[in-house]
Design an enzyme around this catalytic site. Structure first.
Site, PDB file in Angstrom:
ATOM      1  N   GLU A 147      10.853   0.170  -2.002  1.00 35.99           N
ATOM      2  CA  GLU A 147       9.628   0.094  -1.203  1.00 35.99           C
ATOM      3  C   GLU A 147       8.409   0.417  -2.065  1.00 35.99           C
ATOM      4  O   GLU A 147       7.913  -0.448  -2.770  1.00 35.99           O
ATOM      5  CB  GLU A 147       9.769   1.001   0.023  1.00 35.99           C
ATOM      6  CG  GLU A 147      10.921   0.534   0.934  1.00 35.99           C
ATOM      7  CD  GLU A 147      11.051   1.322   2.202  1.00 35.99           C
ATOM      8  OE1 GLU A 147      10.080   1.378   2.978  1.00 35.99           O
ATOM      9  OE2 GLU A 147      12.139   1.890   2.435  1.00 35.99           O
ATOM     10  N   MET A 148       7.930   1.658  -2.062  1.00 31.38           N
ATOM     11  CA  MET A 148       6.752   1.990  -2.856  1.00 31.38           C
ATOM     12  C   MET A 148       7.117   2.618  -4.199  1.00 31.38           C
ATOM     13  O   MET A 148       6.289   2.660  -5.118  1.00 31.38           O
ATOM     14  CB  MET A 148       5.822   2.890  -2.045  1.00 31.38           C
ATOM     15  CG  MET A 148       5.287   2.182  -0.803  1.00 31.38           C
ATOM     16  SD  MET A 148       4.400   3.253   0.361  1.00 31.38           S
ATOM     17  CE  MET A 148       2.844   3.464  -0.478  1.00 31.38           C
TER      18      MET A 148
END
Length: 344
Positions: A147-148
């Site tokens: 994700e991040m």
């Protein structure tokens, strides 16, 4: 964490053809359908009832959290923010079947991004219910590699390198200043403001004309068929429920998600559902009426006809709410101390 077990699979025949609008609203509330809270005190009351502990809400926290929600430098690449997968202009979702994150990586479990709108009213967060609060949920995507991809230490380093943020954190959180917990808490406070009141809420509150005759008819079918067994409460969902109770989900093999250790899955909210396709945890169904019919088979063990699905869809359209006006923030300028974006 509070878990709600599926109440019943027996259709609840609570509405009759000649039911008045007032009686229909009363019946809806009697079976657990509730209007949205009108303010943050109302949100606090629901959180307390759900057994969810959250920090004290303040407008200052929410304003700081808004910046962080849109802040792409919280990602390793400097390109991804919370808003990437929970786009406030797209019903709080990303409009794709499986979330896409760092290095253009699709979610390894083929999980669909749930809407962030009204998410504070869920009794639990994530499809497997592993987080009890929005603050706990906010930490997950920031650190998750697909994700991040930003470890907590790096997230703090990035935000701490920006004097404007450091000053604002001190004003809001005092001596604690910039910590990973406070970053998540600020984001959660902003997300608390993403409540979307709809005509449905006005109807439950006593406005007999808030829903059209066809929408009221759809609400009757929604209740009669037993959809409220899982989609109930203020968010028409948001609690942990058994999945594949009565039948096999036709796209169960898309991705490897099987729920929590007990096979329970967080029931998605139906609020703004017409804006959040594709549907189900793996985003396998794009048409709302198809999703309705699939749920009838998988969860209730009944056949929902095309006409009934269309009636329910008409009602669900009344759950599209008014979104809060969000002004995109201007961010602090990076400094020499700000860690550089990394694409590897």
């Amino acid at each position: 964490m509070k878990k709600v077990v599926l109440r019943t699979l027996v259709p609840l025949f609570v509405a009759s053809v000649g039911l008045s609008a007032a009686d229909l609203a009363a019946d809806a509330k009697a079976v657990g359908l509730l209007p949205l809270p009108k303010d943050q005190k109302g949100v606090d009351a629901i959180l307390k009832e759900n057994g969810v502990k959250a920090s004290k809400f303040t407008k200052e926290k929410a304003e700081l959290g808004k910046k962080l929600y849109f802040e792409p430098r919280l990602s390793k690449s400097g390109l991804i923010s919370c808003n990437t997968c929970h786009n406030l202009g797209l019903g709080g979702t990303d409009g794709v079947a499986a979330a896409v994150g760092h290095k253009w990586t699709a979610n390894p479990h083929h999980l669909n991004s749930p809407t962030v709108y009204n998410s504070v009213l869920n009794t639990t967060q994530f499809w497997d219910g592993r987080a009890g609060t929005l603050a706990d949920q906010a930490k997950g995507p920031i650190e998750a590699e697909p994700e991040m991809a930003t470890p907590a230490k790096l997230a703090v380093e990035k935000i701490s390198s920006l004097p404007e943020y450091v000053s604002e954190f001190k004003k809001v959180y005092g001596k604690e200043g910039v910590t990973f917990d406070n970053i998540a808490d600020a984001i959660a406070n902003f997300e608390r403001t993403l409540i979307t009141p709809s005509r449905y809420d006005k109807f439950l509150a006593g406005d007999k004309k808030a829903l059209s005759a066809k929408e009221q008819e759809g609400l009757k079918v929604f209740m009669d068929k037993g959809c409220i067994a899982c989609h109930s409460g203020v968010n028409l969902g948001g609690s942990m429920q058994s999945f594949e109770v009565a039948g096999k989900y036709k796209f169960a093999n898309l991705g490897d998600f099987k729920g929590d250790k007990n096979g329970m899955v967080k029931t998605p909210t139906l609020r703004n559902i017409t804006e959040t396709a594709p549907y189900f945890h793996n985003g396998a169904i794009w048409k709302l009426t198809d999703a309705i019919k699939e749920m009838g088979s998988v969860q209730l063990g009944i056949e929902i006809t095309d006409k009934e699905a269309e009636q329910i869809e008409t009602f669900l359209g009344s759950l599209t709410g008014t979104k809060p006006k969000i002004e995109y923030p201007m961010f602090p300028i990076s400094t020499d101390a700000t860690p550089k974006p990394m694409l590897d």
